[in-house]
Design a protein around this motif. Structure first.
Motif, PDB file in Angstrom:
ATOM      1  N   CYS A 131      -7.391  -0.523   0.524  1.00 30.16           N
ATOM      2  CA  CYS A 131      -8.789  -0.810  -0.239  1.00 30.16           C
ATOM      3  C   CYS A 131      -9.223   0.587  -0.876  1.00 30.16           C
ATOM      4  O   CYS A 131     -10.145   0.597  -1.424  1.00 30.16           O
ATOM      5  N   GLU A 178     -12.702  -0.536  -1.867  1.00 30.93           N
ATOM      6  CA  GLU A 178     -14.056   0.330  -1.533  1.00 30.93           C
ATOM      7  C   GLU A 178     -13.886   1.662  -2.110  1.00 30.93           C
ATOM      8  O   GLU A 178     -12.722   2.084  -2.437  1.00 30.93           O
ATOM      9  N   ASP A 179     -15.431   2.037  -2.228  1.00 32.44           N
ATOM     10  CA  ASP A 179     -15.628   3.462  -2.824  1.00 32.44           C
ATOM     11  C   ASP A 179     -16.055   4.300  -1.888  1.00 32.44           C
ATOM     12  O   ASP A 179     -16.981   4.550  -1.480  1.00 32.44           O
ATOM     13  N   TRP A 180     -14.999   5.400  -1.728  1.00 32.77           N
ATOM     14  CA  TRP A 180     -15.466   6.470  -0.635  1.00 32.77           C
ATOM     15  C   TRP A 180     -15.403   7.765  -1.316  1.00 32.77           C
ATOM     16  O   TRP A 180     -14.799   7.986  -1.989  1.00 32.77           O
ATOM     17  N   LYS A 189     -21.448  -0.928  -2.408  1.00 28.12           N
ATOM     18  CA  LYS A 189     -21.108  -1.801  -3.685  1.00 28.12           C
ATOM     19  C   LYS A 189     -22.169  -1.812  -4.660  1.00 28.12           C
ATOM     20  O   LYS A 189     -23.236  -2.417  -4.265  1.00 28.12           O
ATOM     21  N   SER A 215     -22.397  -0.967   8.145  1.00 22.03           N
ATOM     22  CA  SER A 215     -21.623  -1.293   6.836  1.00 22.03           C
ATOM     23  C   SER A 215     -21.454   0.120   6.183  1.00 22.03           C
ATOM     24  O   SER A 215     -20.564   0.211   5.240  1.00 22.03           O
ATOM     25  N   ARG A 221     -18.857   6.006   2.666  1.00 23.97           N
ATOM     26  CA  ARG A 221     -18.447   4.724   2.009  1.00 23.97           C
ATOM     27  C   ARG A 221     -19.843   4.519   1.152  1.00 23.97           C
ATOM     28  O   ARG A 221     -20.846   4.157   1.510  1.00 23.97           O
TER      29      ARG A 221
END
Length: 385
Positions: free
Chosen positions: A209, A271-273, A250, A229, A247
């Motif tokens: 992800c 996911e955008d890290w 969203k 989260s 992280r």
């Protein structure tokens, strides 16, 4: 602030790869080149038992299973390409240490009777050395990684049976470490290919992800922050840097109403890290181990340069225009403690935070640092002001 050596476990005849504290008991398990897992007592630093006979080559990694009741379960990863699962019924030692008012050390006869380990199962599948093993937060999944460039995820079934639920081949080189998020079923792996990969379950499959790229050389270890989260991840590398990854939440977008679908979109799991910060440089050689304290938020690192370094994130206030009375806040990581030659001239392979225990077996509020080195020694340090 400084880190003071407060004790050492009895030395081992060969290199100790890692020392891992039990999640709820005053015990530490070590993985060694001599194919023996040793269990030590934290209150008095004594050797309790040897676990051997399950592997033909060096044991590289050990992991205690969380959330067990009535027994301790230990997973071992070996250079013989297998992973072992060991069980021991919790007896007098557990009941006493769980009662902080009446806890008392066991004598040698009680220890010998209580410390009976059973080699329950061997997990085969990897084509080369298994480098790391880790349980998910709930204990349902077990992850392993190997020199064969793969990450395997196993699910525990009934009767000491484990089913392979995923064989992940995202890395292009040797995979050094696997680590689970402390609250979610989110898995991280780090590799000789200089990247970190994150995985989570999507329908009946596991997918990658996120890919975290930014290190200039092998990523040896990773450790999650315990912060819900919006977690962060710390990584340690052969490039002598420690990075913090964040992280990103969203983006919530307003869309036109549509008919519900029973098909789960894979994009929903992505996911955008991003790299948030790079900690102050303190090591001159490869950083082999990193641990982010789930209690205090301190980060500890250990390196081939023989140093243990402790970092703390501090909030700084920057004053703006004096006439307007403006100011802003930002956070910055600082080195608050360094131990040079923590294992003499030898390299340090691992460092881990653990609870401090009284000699009567009661858990205390303070934390200790445990390090393991090529000298066969496991040292215990305490931070002092």
């Amino acid at each position: 602030m400084s880190a003071k050596l407060v004790g050492s476990f009895p030395p081992q005849p060969d290199r100790v790869w890692c020392a891992v504290p039990h999640p709820r008991l005053p015990l530490v398990a070590t993985a060694s080149t001599d194919r023996i897992v040793r269990i030590y007592s934290l209150p008095d630093f004594s050797l309790i038992s040897n676990i051997e006979g399950g592997h033909r080559r060096s044991i590289r990694s050990v992991a205690w299973k969380p959330n067990t009741k009535g027994e301790s379960v230990l997973a071992t990863a070996s250079f013989d390409s297998t992973t072992g699962i060991w069980h021991k019924l919790d007896g007098a030692a557990d009941s006493r240490t769980n009662n902080s008012e009446e806890g008392a050390p066991l004598n040698s006869e009680e220890r010998e009777e209580d410390e009976e380990w059973r080699f329950a199962v061997v997990l085969d599948g990897h084509d080369s050395e298994v480098k790391s093993v880790a349980w998910s937060a709930g204990g349902s999944f077990l992850a392993t990684c190997s020199r064969d460039k793969t990450v395997w995820i196993w699910e525990e079934m009934e009767g000491d049976n484990y089913e392979t639920v995923a064989v992940l081949q995202e890395h292009s080189q040797d995979v050094k470490i696997v680590a689970w998020h402390p609250e979610e079923e989110l898995l991280a792996s780090a590799s000789y290919d200089d990247t970190i990969r994150l995985y989570r379950e999507d329908a009946d499959d596991w997918i990658c992800c996120a890919v975290l790229a930014g290190h200039g050389s092998t990523v040896w270890d990773v450790s999650f922050e315990n912060a819900g989260s919006q977690s962060r991840l710390a990584s340690a590398s052969d490039d002598q840097t420690v990075k913090i990854w964040h992280r990103k939440p969203k983006v919530q977008q307003e869309v036109m109403p549509r008919q519900p679908s029973i098909i789960k979109q894979a994009d929903d799991q992505l996911e955008d890290w991003e790299e948030q910060s790079c900690l102050p440089k303190a090591h001159s050689r490869t950083i082999y181990s990193i641990d982010w304290s789930k209690r205090t938020g301190l980060i500890a690192t250990a390196s081939g340069d023989g140093q243990i370094v402790v970092y703390r994130e501090e909030e700084l206030i920057e004053h703006g225009d004096a006439n307007e009375g403006t100011s802003s806040k930002r956070k910055e990581w600082r080195v608050i403690a360094q131990v040079t030659s923590a294992h003499g001239v030898y390299e340090i392979n691992s460092v881990a935070w653990c609870s401090k225990w009284s000699t009567q077996g009661a858990r205390m509020d303070e934390e200790l640092l445990i390090s393991a080195g090529d000298d066969g020694v496991v040292n215990v340090f305490e931070l002092t002001i």
